[in-house]
Write a protein that holds these residues in place. Structure first.
Motif, PDB file in Angstrom:
ATOM      1  N   UNK A 196       0.828  -1.199   0.000  1.00 47.58           N
ATOM      2  CA  UNK A 196       0.000   0.000   0.000  1.00 47.58           C
ATOM      3  C   UNK A 196       0.862   1.248   0.000  1.00 47.58           C
ATOM      4  N   UNK A 197       0.584   2.160  -0.916  1.00 49.30           N
ATOM      5  CA  UNK A 197       1.367   3.386  -1.067  1.00 49.30           C
ATOM      6  C   UNK A 197       0.436   4.590  -1.144  1.00 49.30           C
ATOM      7  N   UNK A 198       0.937   5.737  -0.705  1.00 52.94           N
ATOM      8  CA  UNK A 198       0.264   6.990  -1.042  1.00 52.94           C
ATOM      9  C   UNK A 198       1.211   7.749  -1.972  1.00 52.94           C
ATOM     10  N   UNK A 199       0.702   8.811  -2.557  1.00 52.69           N
ATOM     11  CA  UNK A 199       1.541   9.597  -3.449  1.00 52.69           C
ATOM     12  C   UNK A 199       2.705  10.263  -2.753  1.00 52.69           C
ATOM     13  N   UNK A 200       2.693  10.246  -1.413  1.00 52.82           N
ATOM     14  CA  UNK A 200       3.795  10.845  -0.659  1.00 52.82           C
ATOM     15  C   UNK A 200       4.978   9.894  -0.522  1.00 52.82           C
ATOM     16  N   UNK A 232       3.890  11.146  -6.109  1.00 52.51           N
ATOM     17  CA  UNK A 232       3.082  12.207  -6.721  1.00 52.51           C
ATOM     18  C   UNK A 232       3.483  13.555  -6.133  1.00 52.51           C
ATOM     19  N   UNK A 233       4.084  14.384  -6.975  1.00 55.71           N
ATOM     20  CA  UNK A 233       4.330  15.769  -6.582  1.00 55.71           C
ATOM     21  C   UNK A 233       3.139  16.591  -7.046  1.00 55.71           C
ATOM     22  N   UNK A 234       2.544  17.324  -6.104  1.00 56.73           N
ATOM     23  CA  UNK A 234       1.308  18.049  -6.390  1.00 56.73           C
ATOM     24  C   UNK A 234       1.513  19.555  -6.284  1.00 56.73           C
ATOM     25  N   UNK A 292      -4.855   8.415  -3.606  1.00 56.30           N
ATOM     26  CA  UNK A 292      -4.723   9.650  -4.389  1.00 56.30           C
ATOM     27  C   UNK A 292      -4.377  10.856  -3.509  1.00 56.30           C
ATOM     28  N   UNK A 293      -3.282  10.715  -2.776  1.00 59.50           N
ATOM     29  CA  UNK A 293      -2.762  11.788  -1.931  1.00 59.50           C
ATOM     30  C   UNK A 293      -1.397  12.209  -2.480  1.00 59.50           C
ATOM     31  N   UNK A 294      -1.163  13.507  -2.609  1.00 58.32           N
ATOM     32  CA  UNK A 294       0.124  13.998  -3.089  1.00 58.32           C
ATOM     33  C   UNK A 294       0.716  15.028  -2.144  1.00 58.32           C
ATOM     34  N   UNK A 334       0.282  18.554   2.160  1.00 61.29           N
ATOM     35  CA  UNK A 334      -0.468  17.394   1.677  1.00 61.29           C
ATOM     36  C   UNK A 334      -1.702  17.850   0.916  1.00 61.29           C
ATOM     37  N   UNK A 335      -1.980  17.153  -0.209  1.00 58.54           N
ATOM     38  CA  UNK A 335      -3.147  17.486  -1.023  1.00 58.54           C
ATOM     39  C   UNK A 335      -3.935  16.230  -1.368  1.00 58.54           C
TER      40      UNK A 335
END
Length: 298
Positions: free
Chosen positions: A121-125, A130-132, A174-176, A183-184
């Motif tokens: 399990x991963x988040x965009x962080x 994911x750079x937002x 879907x967190x970046x 955090x977004x």
């Protein structure tokens, strides 16, 4: 009752499709009823594990709007939307991250492992996946600050490809995060499209609550099994694709613009929809491909 011979025939029929997909990366946007209904959820998990076992490399991207709504209600926090975007102060985005990256994300990974797969399990962080940057809404020509709602600046696929090489199924929330560490929350459809493009995925699947693109949304018999990018644009111009389907279809077109060859819209409420699409000639949804002059094998 299906005989053993009939079961064998089904497996043989799937052989050319297994060969076509073997070794390929597919990105699955997971959401809607497929995530909420427990029976459908568990069958979906089995489908994904099966895909991995036959040599396909699935990557799951998920959102979780209904679960976020439930959490906000639980803490008596009101929710306001502008242009479909949730206004998110710091507390809201912290709660959204907790729901998406802890509860939902780890739950999907655990379900995959219970069915014999390996998942991470991963988040965009994680790994700066994911750079937002901050996203603004617009109303009556005015730019509106909606808080910690993001759009994608860039995707770093290294952590995904590393996990896939080790036979893990990546599950991504879907967190970046921006360069300052803010955090977004990001629309999961956009995240799936951007990741599919960055990975040069063979297919991008959108699991929705509809069968696909229909000429008449009230008549399932008008389902389009296959349509080109140019034909979809005409359907939009003619008003046939509209309402809630429009942003999802535009996301599909954006993914193709970024380099994804084929995008498929499927009804996640249909048991084994992905397997039917991947391993049968009839398929189970609408395939959107490049313009005819550029189309590749699908």
């Amino acid at each position: 009752m299906v005989s053993n011979t009939e079961k064998a025939a089904v497996l043989v029929e799937a052989l050319p499709f297994i060969r076509r997909y073997h070794g390929k990366t597919v990105v699955i946007k997971y959401g809607g009823s497929a995530m909420v209904d427990e029976k459908i959820r568990q069958e979906f998990i089995k489908d994904v594990v099966l895909m991995k076992y036959v040599g396909i490399h699935p990557v799951i991207v998920h959102g979780g709007g209904p679960e976020i709504n439930q959490m906000l209600e639980r803490v008596n926090k009101s929710t306001e939307f502008i242009e479909g975007l949730r206004i998110s102060d710091k507390e809201t985005v912290e709660l959204a991250e907790m729901v998406l990256s802890a509860k939902i994300n780890k739950g999907i990974a655990a379900d995959i492992q219970r069915q014999g797969g390996k998942a991470i399990g991963l988040s965009g962080k994680d790994g700066r996946l994911i750079t937002a940057r901050k996203k603004f809404a617009h109303k009556a020509g005015e730019q509106i600050d909606i808080g910690f709602v993001g759009e994608i600046e860039s995707i770093n696929p290294d952590v995904i490809t590393t996990m896939a090489r080790e036979n893990y199924i990546p599950v991504i929330s879907s967190i970046g995060m921006d360069e300052e560490g803010n955090t977004y929350n990001i629309n999961a459809d956009y995240v799936a499209g951007a990741i599919a493009a960055e990975l040069n995925a063979f297919r991008l699947f959108f699991l929705t609550d509809v069968d696909g693109i229909m000429m008449d949304h009230t008549d399932p018999s008008t389902l389009l099994q296959e349509v080109t990018y140019d034909e979809v644009e005409k359907l939009i111009d003619d008003g046939i694709i509209s309402g809630g389907m429009l942003p999802k279809v535009r996301t599909c077109l954006d993914a193709i613009d970024r380099g994804v060859k084929n995008v498929i819209i499927l009804n996640g409420k249909t048991l084994h929809a992905i397997l039917l699409e991947v391993f049968t000639a009839e398929g189970a949804g609408t395939l959107i491909k490049e313009a005819k002059k550029e189309a590749t094998e699908c």
